[in-house]
Design an enzyme around this catalytic site. Structure first.
Site, PDB file in Angstrom:
ATOM      1  N   VAL A  63       0.806  -1.215   0.000  1.00  0.00           N
ATOM      2  CA  VAL A  63       0.000   0.000   0.000  1.00  0.00           C
ATOM      3  C   VAL A  63       0.844   1.272   0.000  1.00  0.00           C
ATOM      4  O   VAL A  63       0.329   2.349  -0.298  1.00  0.00           O
ATOM      5  CB  VAL A  63      -0.967  -0.020   1.205  1.00  0.00           C
ATOM      6  CG1 VAL A  63      -0.240   0.290   2.519  1.00  0.00           C
ATOM      7  CG2 VAL A  63      -2.148   0.908   0.997  1.00  0.00           C
ATOM      8  N   TYR A  64       2.143   1.180   0.300  1.00  0.00           N
ATOM      9  CA  TYR A  64       2.982   2.377   0.268  1.00  0.00           C
ATOM     10  C   TYR A  64       3.124   2.858  -1.173  1.00  0.00           C
ATOM     11  O   TYR A  64       3.712   2.190  -2.034  1.00  0.00           O
ATOM     12  CB  TYR A  64       4.377   2.086   0.838  1.00  0.00           C
ATOM     13  CG  TYR A  64       4.419   1.675   2.295  1.00  0.00           C
ATOM     14  CD1 TYR A  64       3.347   1.916   3.150  1.00  0.00           C
ATOM     15  CD2 TYR A  64       5.539   1.037   2.814  1.00  0.00           C
ATOM     16  CE1 TYR A  64       3.381   1.531   4.485  1.00  0.00           C
ATOM     17  CE2 TYR A  64       5.598   0.663   4.157  1.00  0.00           C
ATOM     18  CZ  TYR A  64       4.515   0.902   4.981  1.00  0.00           C
ATOM     19  OH  TYR A  64       4.572   0.521   6.299  1.00  0.00           O
ATOM     20  N   GLY A  65       2.572   4.027  -1.425  1.00  0.00           N
ATOM     21  CA  GLY A  65       2.611   4.540  -2.796  1.00  0.00           C
ATOM     22  C   GLY A  65       1.799   3.705  -3.754  1.00  0.00           C
ATOM     23  O   GLY A  65       2.001   3.789  -4.973  1.00  0.00           O
TER      24      GLY A  65
END
Length: 343
Positions: A63-65
């Site tokens: 989910v990061y970026g």
């Protein structure tokens, strides 16, 4: 050089004494941390310096970026080091799109999500797959039966796509239930817990940390520097932020996590002790954590090589007992953030 350490008593995997969190590596402007994200050319020298320091454990999340972090970190690690010289962790369950099946810990999302992470990373296997909260810990997403989640995780391990399993912030009773259910069915158990722990949020000392220490589960706390509060980035109040992160959208998240009346008073004591040792506040906050024998490898984040250098140096700092007591003295019990769904 950083020392390596075994990832708890229930795995043979060696990790570096610090893990590098890579939430801020990816594509600027993409995802919830986009206003303080470094692009691939800015991230490259930091990863190279990490490897030079003996820091070979890297922590990502899908989910990061929205995938940009995995693409960036995977590209750089494949460029900088042979596959057998680093350990890559990534996390799964955060929403990757608007469809309810694009998040959570259903069999469908685990199977699709692991394959998608492998493609973005450009790797054949993930060393350490961490569930990004409990199967019922994401409001608004389907709450898979824990048996469905655990069996699907076991299957991706047996398929060779994942080597070890980890978990992240949840109640200790929930983690115990997951571990015992996996044991009952002969499924792969979790070897690590990535929980929220630092000088200004110590609620994990009540149950999760003792449980993991007793059962041999490695503890890899996230936010050991309280999102910059313990480095001085906020200058004594949330209105005095001095970095892109503390002035940007991420400030709202930080304010939601750190509600204690003593938060900045504790941070002031970190500065005092740092002056005594002639070190940076970040080094003292990290040294406090590393002095706890239960802790395996905190997940730290940096945006500059100089910050990385400082944190590596902090692993060699031993604090006097009276200084530990002084740092801990002001802490008062807080509402457990898991009870209001924000940890």
């Amino acid at each position: 050089m950083l020392e390596s350490i075994q990832l708890g008593q229930n795995s043979g995997l060696a990790v570096s004494k610090l893990a590098l969190g890579t939430m801020n590596f990816g594509e600027p402007g993409t995802g919830h941390q986009g206003d303080w994200t470094l692009d691939i050319d800015q991230a490259r020298p930091i990863l190279r310096a990490a490897l030079d320091h003996g820091l070979f454990t890297f922590d990502c999340a899908d989910v990061y970026g929205l995938g940009a972090c995995e693409r960036t970190v995977g590209t750089l690690l494949r460029e900088l080091a042979p596959r057998d010289q680093y350990v890559i962790a990534t996390k799964i369950s955060g929403p990757m799109g608007s469809n309810p099946n694009q998040g959570g810990l259903s069999r469908k999302h685990i199977m699709e999500g692991v394959d998608a992470s492998l493609e973005r990373l450009g790797l054949d296997y993930i060393d350490h797959l961490v569930i990004h909260r409990h199967p019922h810990g994401r409001p608004g997403l389907p709450q898979a039966p824990i048996e469905e989640t655990l069996e699907a995780l076991h299957d991706v391990v047996k398929a060779g796509k994942v080597l070890y399993l980890g978990a992240s912030s949840m109640f200790a009773w929930q983690f115990t239930e997951l571990q015992l259910t996996a044991e009952l069915h002969g499924w792969t158990k979790f070897v690590s817990m990535q929980n929220h722990y630092n000088l200004v949020y110590r609620e994990e000392e009540r149950e999760m940390i003792p449980y993991c220490a007793k059962t041999g589960v490695a503890l890899m706390p996230w936010s050991p520097l309280a999102r910059g509060i313990l480095t001085g980035s906020y200058g004594g109040s949330f209105d005095a932020g001095g970095t892109d992160r503390s002035r940007g959208r991420d400030r709202v998240r930080t304010e939601g996590l750190y509600r204690g009346e003593a938060t900045f008073a504790i941070a002031d004591r970190v500065v005092e002790v740092a002056q005594k040792y002639e070190k940076a506040p970040a080094q003292i906050a990290l040294a406090w954590m590393l002095n706890k024998p239960e802790i395996t490898a905190p997940v730290v984040g940096v945006s500059k090589i100089s910050q990385l250098d400082q944190l590596v140096e902090a692993t060699a700092i031993t604090l006097a007992d009276e200084d530990v007591a002084y740092l801990e003295e002001l802490y008062q019990p807080l509402e457990n953030l898991l009870s209001i769904g924000t940890s």
